[in-house]
Motif scaffolding. Sequence first.
Motif, PDB file in Angstrom:
ATOM      1  N   ASN A 103      21.617  27.848 -31.048  1.00  0.00           N
ATOM      2  CA  ASN A 103      20.275  28.116 -31.555  1.00  0.00           C
ATOM      3  C   ASN A 103      19.700  29.325 -30.823  1.00  0.00           C
ATOM      4  OD1 ASN A 103      17.862  27.969 -32.834  1.00  0.00           O
ATOM      5  ND2 ASN A 103      17.114  26.174 -31.733  1.00  0.00           N
ATOM      6  N   GLY A 104      19.726  30.469 -31.481  1.00  0.00           N
ATOM      7  CA  GLY A 104      19.270  31.703 -30.846  1.00  0.00           C
ATOM      8  C   GLY A 104      20.428  32.480 -30.268  1.00  0.00           C
ATOM      9  N   ALA A 105      21.422  32.791 -31.099  1.00  0.00           N
ATOM     10  CA  ALA A 105      22.598  33.523 -30.617  1.00  0.00           C
ATOM     11  C   ALA A 105      22.207  34.932 -30.189  1.00  0.00           C
ATOM     12  CB  ALA A 105      23.655  33.586 -31.716  1.00  0.00           C
ATOM     13  N   PRO A 106      22.838  35.475 -29.161  1.00  0.00           N
ATOM     14  CA  PRO A 106      22.504  36.821 -28.683  1.00  0.00           C
ATOM     15  C   PRO A 106      22.830  37.884 -29.730  1.00  0.00           C
ATOM     16  CG  PRO A 106      23.834  35.620 -27.083  1.00  0.00           C
ATOM     17  CD  PRO A 106      23.860  34.823 -28.329  1.00  0.00           C
ATOM     18  N   PRO A 107      22.104  38.991 -29.725  1.00  0.00           N
ATOM     19  CA  PRO A 107      22.403  40.070 -30.678  1.00  0.00           C
ATOM     20  C   PRO A 107      23.807  40.639 -30.522  1.00  0.00           C
ATOM     21  CG  PRO A 107      20.233  40.379 -29.700  1.00  0.00           C
ATOM     22  CD  PRO A 107      20.883  39.275 -28.944  1.00  0.00           C
ATOM     23  N   LEU A 108      24.351  40.580 -29.312  1.00  0.00           N
ATOM     24  CA  LEU A 108      25.688  41.118 -29.100  1.00  0.00           C
ATOM     25  C   LEU A 108      26.738  40.358 -29.907  1.00  0.00           C
ATOM     26  CD1 LEU A 108      27.324  43.233 -27.583  1.00  0.00           C
ATOM     27  CD2 LEU A 108      27.576  41.604 -25.700  1.00  0.00           C
ATOM     28  N   VAL A 109      26.496  39.081 -30.161  1.00  0.00           N
ATOM     29  CA  VAL A 109      27.426  38.305 -30.990  1.00  0.00           C
ATOM     30  C   VAL A 109      27.431  38.845 -32.414  1.00  0.00           C
ATOM     31  CG1 VAL A 109      27.935  36.011 -31.904  1.00  0.00           C
ATOM     32  CG2 VAL A 109      27.159  36.257 -29.550  1.00  0.00           C
ATOM     33  N   TYR A 110      26.252  39.176 -32.928  1.00  0.00           N
ATOM     34  CA  TYR A 110      26.166  39.726 -34.288  1.00  0.00           C
ATOM     35  C   TYR A 110      26.878  41.074 -34.376  1.00  0.00           C
ATOM     36  CZ  TYR A 110      22.709  36.185 -35.559  1.00  0.00           C
ATOM     37  OH  TYR A 110      22.075  35.000 -35.837  1.00  0.00           O
ATOM     38  N   PHE A 111      26.658  41.930 -33.376  1.00  0.00           N
ATOM     39  CA  PHE A 111      27.328  43.231 -33.408  1.00  0.00           C
ATOM     40  C   PHE A 111      28.845  43.072 -33.339  1.00  0.00           C
ATOM     41  CE2 PHE A 111      29.492  46.414 -30.807  1.00  0.00           C
ATOM     42  CZ  PHE A 111      29.383  47.514 -31.641  1.00  0.00           C
ATOM     43  N   THR A 112      29.309  42.204 -32.463  1.00  0.00           N
ATOM     44  CA  THR A 112      30.748  42.019 -32.313  1.00  0.00           C
ATOM     45  C   THR A 112      31.373  41.505 -33.600  1.00  0.00           C
ATOM     46  OG1 THR A 112      30.352  41.501 -29.977  1.00  0.00           O
ATOM     47  CG2 THR A 112      32.510  40.958 -30.878  1.00  0.00           C
ATOM     48  N   LEU A 113      30.706  40.568 -34.248  1.00  0.00           N
ATOM     49  CA  LEU A 113      31.213  40.070 -35.527  1.00  0.00           C
ATOM     50  C   LEU A 113      31.229  41.176 -36.584  1.00  0.00           C
ATOM     51  CD1 LEU A 113      29.711  36.488 -35.966  1.00  0.00           C
ATOM     52  CD2 LEU A 113      32.119  37.128 -36.011  1.00  0.00           C
ATOM     53  N   GLY A 114      30.172  41.982 -36.622  1.00  0.00           N
ATOM     54  CA  GLY A 114      30.140  43.079 -37.587  1.00  0.00           C
ATOM     55  C   GLY A 114      31.264  44.074 -37.365  1.00  0.00           C
ATOM     56  N   ALA A 115      31.548  44.396 -36.104  1.00  0.00           N
ATOM     57  CA  ALA A 115      32.642  45.322 -35.806  1.00  0.00           C
ATOM     58  C   ALA A 115      33.995  44.726 -36.196  1.00  0.00           C
ATOM     59  CB  ALA A 115      32.626  45.676 -34.321  1.00  0.00           C
ATOM     60  N   LEU A 116      34.164  43.430 -35.996  1.00  0.00           N
ATOM     61  CA  LEU A 116      35.420  42.783 -36.387  1.00  0.00           C
ATOM     62  C   LEU A 116      35.586  42.775 -37.904  1.00  0.00           C
ATOM     63  CD1 LEU A 116      35.423  39.761 -33.904  1.00  0.00           C
ATOM     64  CD2 LEU A 116      36.977  41.711 -33.873  1.00  0.00           C
ATOM     65  N   TYR A 117      34.509  42.501 -38.619  1.00  0.00           N
ATOM     66  CA  TYR A 117      34.580  42.538 -40.084  1.00  0.00           C
ATOM     67  C   TYR A 117      34.901  43.948 -40.578  1.00  0.00           C
ATOM     68  CZ  TYR A 117      32.881  37.782 -40.919  1.00  0.00           C
ATOM     69  OH  TYR A 117      32.762  36.414 -40.997  1.00  0.00           O
TER      70      TYR A 117
END
Length: 292
Positions: A103-117
């Motif tokens: 609940n409240g994942a860090p923004p770095l997780v979103y960026f890392t997922l976007g780069a992997l996609y």
Amino acid sequence: MDNKLQKRKSGALKENSQYALAFGLIGTMLYIAGFPMFVIFFFGIFAYFLWKTFSQPSRNGTREVFEFYLSANEVLRDDERRWFGFEVQEVIVRGERILQMMNGAPPLVYFTLGALYNKIGDHKSAISHLAYVTENEKADESSYVYPSPDLRNYARILRKIEREPSEAPQTSSAVRALERARRNRGKIILENSRLQLKELEGKKEQAMLEQKAQLDKLAIVNADNAAPKSVVQNSEEFASQNGRNHSEQINTQNFENRNTQNKRMTEEPNADPFVNRKPISEVLHDIYDRKQ
């Protein structure tokens, strides 16, 4: 999205109020049923400790975030290693699970997922995650004013790693590398995904248009081949063709006969001019053919 990720200060008070209300209701029912007060009080204390124990943030969940950083950094690092598709997919699944559980994942997780996609060519998902991080002001760390217990525990471990990188050198290196990539290449990766997605959509649209044109041509050819022809029309065409052929044949024979007669008259000038005269029936037949 940010409203779902951040908790308000009243969250803890609301949970405590709900617990107190539930305990008061159950305690009243037990008291009416004849249970002693010390039993009810002991039951309340025991239930409260159980609730606090199971409501504490999971350390395993926070550890999984940093393990995700390690795996993702290895995949995204440009070291000429060739990764299997299922390996990258496993890392992506781990990141998506973090977004669902934390609940409240860090923004770095979103960026890392976007780069992997972006790396595997799923540009639509890459745009979704990268746009949230790079173009949304509320996705910045400074906007997380009301943290969840999971996010607070994550921040505590992250600061400890930053203060003492020697305790977890690989994790510290992975976090710094991902943060540097987010700062320097976040918008570049996002624009690349948008361009790639636009090209893919254009190619798909062009392929659909070509397929439609081929289907239209095939439908026209099938319609021409399947069009029924009248039997009477075919018979008339056949009779007309035979009539023309017969007329041409008769005209050819008459022309040859006249040439033969003229030749004989030239060779025999003293002969009777009425010897080769046509009968009246043949003359009438020739006149009838000319009229036709």
